[in-house]
Design an enzyme around this catalytic site. Sequence first.
Site, PDB file in Angstrom:
ATOM      1  N   LYS A 134     -16.308 -40.656  10.063  1.00 54.58           N
ATOM      2  CA  LYS A 134     -16.256 -42.324  11.776  1.00 54.58           C
ATOM      3  C   LYS A 134     -17.130 -41.104  12.254  1.00 54.58           C
ATOM      4  O   LYS A 134     -17.102 -40.470  12.235  1.00 54.58           O
ATOM      5  CB  LYS A 134     -15.122 -42.698  11.447  1.00 54.58           C
ATOM      6  CG  LYS A 134     -13.957 -43.441  10.412  1.00 54.58           C
ATOM      7  CD  LYS A 134     -12.615 -43.622  10.722  1.00 54.58           C
ATOM      8  CE  LYS A 134     -12.455 -44.623   9.718  1.00 54.58           C
ATOM      9  NZ  LYS A 134     -10.750 -44.911   9.827  1.00 54.58           N
ATOM     10  N   TYR A 157     -13.186 -54.176   7.291  1.00 57.09           N
ATOM     11  CA  TYR A 157     -11.998 -53.862   7.648  1.00 57.09           C
ATOM     12  C   TYR A 157     -10.970 -55.573   7.936  1.00 57.09           C
ATOM     13  O   TYR A 157     -10.078 -55.197   7.901  1.00 57.09           O
ATOM     14  CB  TYR A 157     -11.075 -53.282   9.213  1.00 57.09           C
ATOM     15  CG  TYR A 157     -11.511 -51.697   8.563  1.00 57.09           C
ATOM     16  CD1 TYR A 157     -11.085 -50.981   8.038  1.00 57.09           C
ATOM     17  CD2 TYR A 157     -12.782 -51.183   9.485  1.00 57.09           C
ATOM     18  CE1 TYR A 157     -10.797 -49.534   7.753  1.00 57.09           C
ATOM     19  CE2 TYR A 157     -13.077 -49.923   9.248  1.00 57.09           C
ATOM     20  CZ  TYR A 157     -12.392 -49.102   8.697  1.00 57.09           C
ATOM     21  OH  TYR A 157     -11.910 -47.529   8.018  1.00 57.09           O
ATOM     22  N   PHE A 177      -3.645 -53.155  15.105  1.00 58.54           N
ATOM     23  CA  PHE A 177      -4.518 -52.197  16.031  1.00 58.54           C
ATOM     24  C   PHE A 177      -6.623 -52.659  15.677  1.00 58.54           C
ATOM     25  O   PHE A 177      -7.006 -52.043  16.185  1.00 58.54           O
ATOM     26  CB  PHE A 177      -4.281 -50.908  14.951  1.00 58.54           C
ATOM     27  CG  PHE A 177      -4.744 -51.081  13.430  1.00 58.54           C
ATOM     28  CD1 PHE A 177      -4.913 -50.793  12.905  1.00 58.54           C
ATOM     29  CD2 PHE A 177      -3.110 -50.707  13.115  1.00 58.54           C
ATOM     30  CE1 PHE A 177      -4.966 -51.101  11.460  1.00 58.54           C
ATOM     31  CE2 PHE A 177      -3.074 -51.461  11.679  1.00 58.54           C
ATOM     32  CZ  PHE A 177      -4.471 -51.276  10.628  1.00 58.54           C
ATOM     33  N   ARG A 182      -8.204 -34.806   7.846  1.00 57.37           N
ATOM     34  CA  ARG A 182      -7.574 -35.274   8.897  1.00 57.37           C
ATOM     35  C   ARG A 182      -6.705 -34.800   9.938  1.00 57.37           C
ATOM     36  O   ARG A 182      -6.612 -34.282  10.807  1.00 57.37           O
ATOM     37  CB  ARG A 182      -6.835 -36.611   8.311  1.00 57.37           C
ATOM     38  CG  ARG A 182      -7.991 -37.771   8.409  1.00 57.37           C
ATOM     39  CD  ARG A 182      -7.273 -38.908   7.849  1.00 57.37           C
ATOM     40  NE  ARG A 182      -7.643 -40.148   7.457  1.00 57.37           N
ATOM     41  CZ  ARG A 182      -7.752 -40.914   7.023  1.00 57.37           C
ATOM     42  NH1 ARG A 182      -6.480 -41.351   6.582  1.00 57.37           N
ATOM     43  NH2 ARG A 182      -8.452 -42.262   7.544  1.00 57.37           N
ATOM     44  N   ASN A 220      -9.345 -41.593  13.147  1.00 59.53           N
ATOM     45  CA  ASN A 220      -8.854 -39.855  11.725  1.00 59.53           C
ATOM     46  C   ASN A 220     -10.034 -39.814  10.975  1.00 59.53           C
ATOM     47  O   ASN A 220      -9.822 -39.486  10.335  1.00 59.53           O
ATOM     48  CB  ASN A 220      -7.563 -40.895  11.491  1.00 59.53           C
ATOM     49  CG  ASN A 220      -8.108 -41.978  10.896  1.00 59.53           C
ATOM     50  OD1 ASN A 220      -9.514 -42.089  10.427  1.00 59.53           O
ATOM     51  ND2 ASN A 220      -7.242 -42.831  10.048  1.00 59.53           N
ATOM     52  N   HIS A 226     -13.269 -42.536   6.399  1.00 59.32           N
ATOM     53  CA  HIS A 226     -12.672 -43.219   5.226  1.00 59.32           C
ATOM     54  C   HIS A 226     -12.092 -43.040   4.156  1.00 59.32           C
ATOM     55  O   HIS A 226     -13.462 -42.902   3.711  1.00 59.32           O
ATOM     56  CB  HIS A 226     -13.153 -45.257   5.823  1.00 59.32           C
ATOM     57  CG  HIS A 226     -13.010 -46.017   4.662  1.00 59.32           C
ATOM     58  ND1 HIS A 226     -11.602 -46.171   4.967  1.00 59.32           N
ATOM     59  CD2 HIS A 226     -13.790 -45.739   3.605  1.00 59.32           C
ATOM     60  CE1 HIS A 226     -11.856 -47.847   4.157  1.00 59.32           C
ATOM     61  NE2 HIS A 226     -12.727 -46.637   2.846  1.00 59.32           N
ATOM     62  N   GLU A 268     -16.545 -51.589  -1.435  1.00 60.70           N
ATOM     63  CA  GLU A 268     -17.122 -50.896  -0.410  1.00 60.70           C
ATOM     64  C   GLU A 268     -17.933 -50.230  -0.602  1.00 60.70           C
ATOM     65  O   GLU A 268     -19.677 -50.074   0.135  1.00 60.70           O
ATOM     66  CB  GLU A 268     -15.538 -49.924   0.343  1.00 60.70           C
ATOM     67  CG  GLU A 268     -15.341 -50.611   1.006  1.00 60.70           C
ATOM     68  CD  GLU A 268     -13.658 -50.018   1.337  1.00 60.70           C
ATOM     69  OE1 GLU A 268     -12.204 -50.219   1.512  1.00 60.70           O
ATOM     70  OE2 GLU A 268     -13.163 -48.385   0.877  1.00 60.70           O
TER      71      GLU A 268
END
Length: 140
Positions: free
Chosen positions: A11, A51, A59, A104, A114, A117, A128
């Site tokens: 990320k 997402y 969130f 993490r 975090n 993914h 994905e």
Amino acid sequence: MSLERTFAIVKPDAVAARQAGEILAMIEKAGFRILSLRMTRLTEPQAKGFYAVHCEKPFFPGLVKFMTEGPIIVMALEREDAIRKWRETMGATNPANAAEGTIRKRFATSIERNSVHGSDAPETAETELRFFFSTADLLG
Ligand code: UDP
Ligand code: MG
């Protein structure tokens, strides 16, 4: 058990902090073969699409902003039991709950930021992977 593949992202927080190299090393040490890998940057529509399952969550806006703030590294990973093993290597969503030795635990700074993914099931892994990679990309 036969070989399985899963989808992973380093990320924006981890790329910006120059932790990508160490994360890739942890992935290889955990027994994954990197089938495909590229650096990219999500547009807002792409982040919202990727997402979409979380679109009603409180969130969601913050997550979309975070995931579009800088480059990410997308990967196809292969090993036996890849989906479960990658989730295990990543650690819990909230780093406060992540086990020792997980990515993490080591790098994440909050439940949002975090570091990585990972797909959560065979169907989501295939969806994905297809979001980012072509059949030729996935030949390994
Ligand atoms: N997230 C967040 N707040 C939360 C839960 C999740 O910001 O309370 C973010 C976080 O970046 C997480 C992503 O949304 O990785 C997707 O959430 P999910 O529950 O699918 O966690 P994951 O599968 O990534 O462990
Ligand atoms: Mg998830």
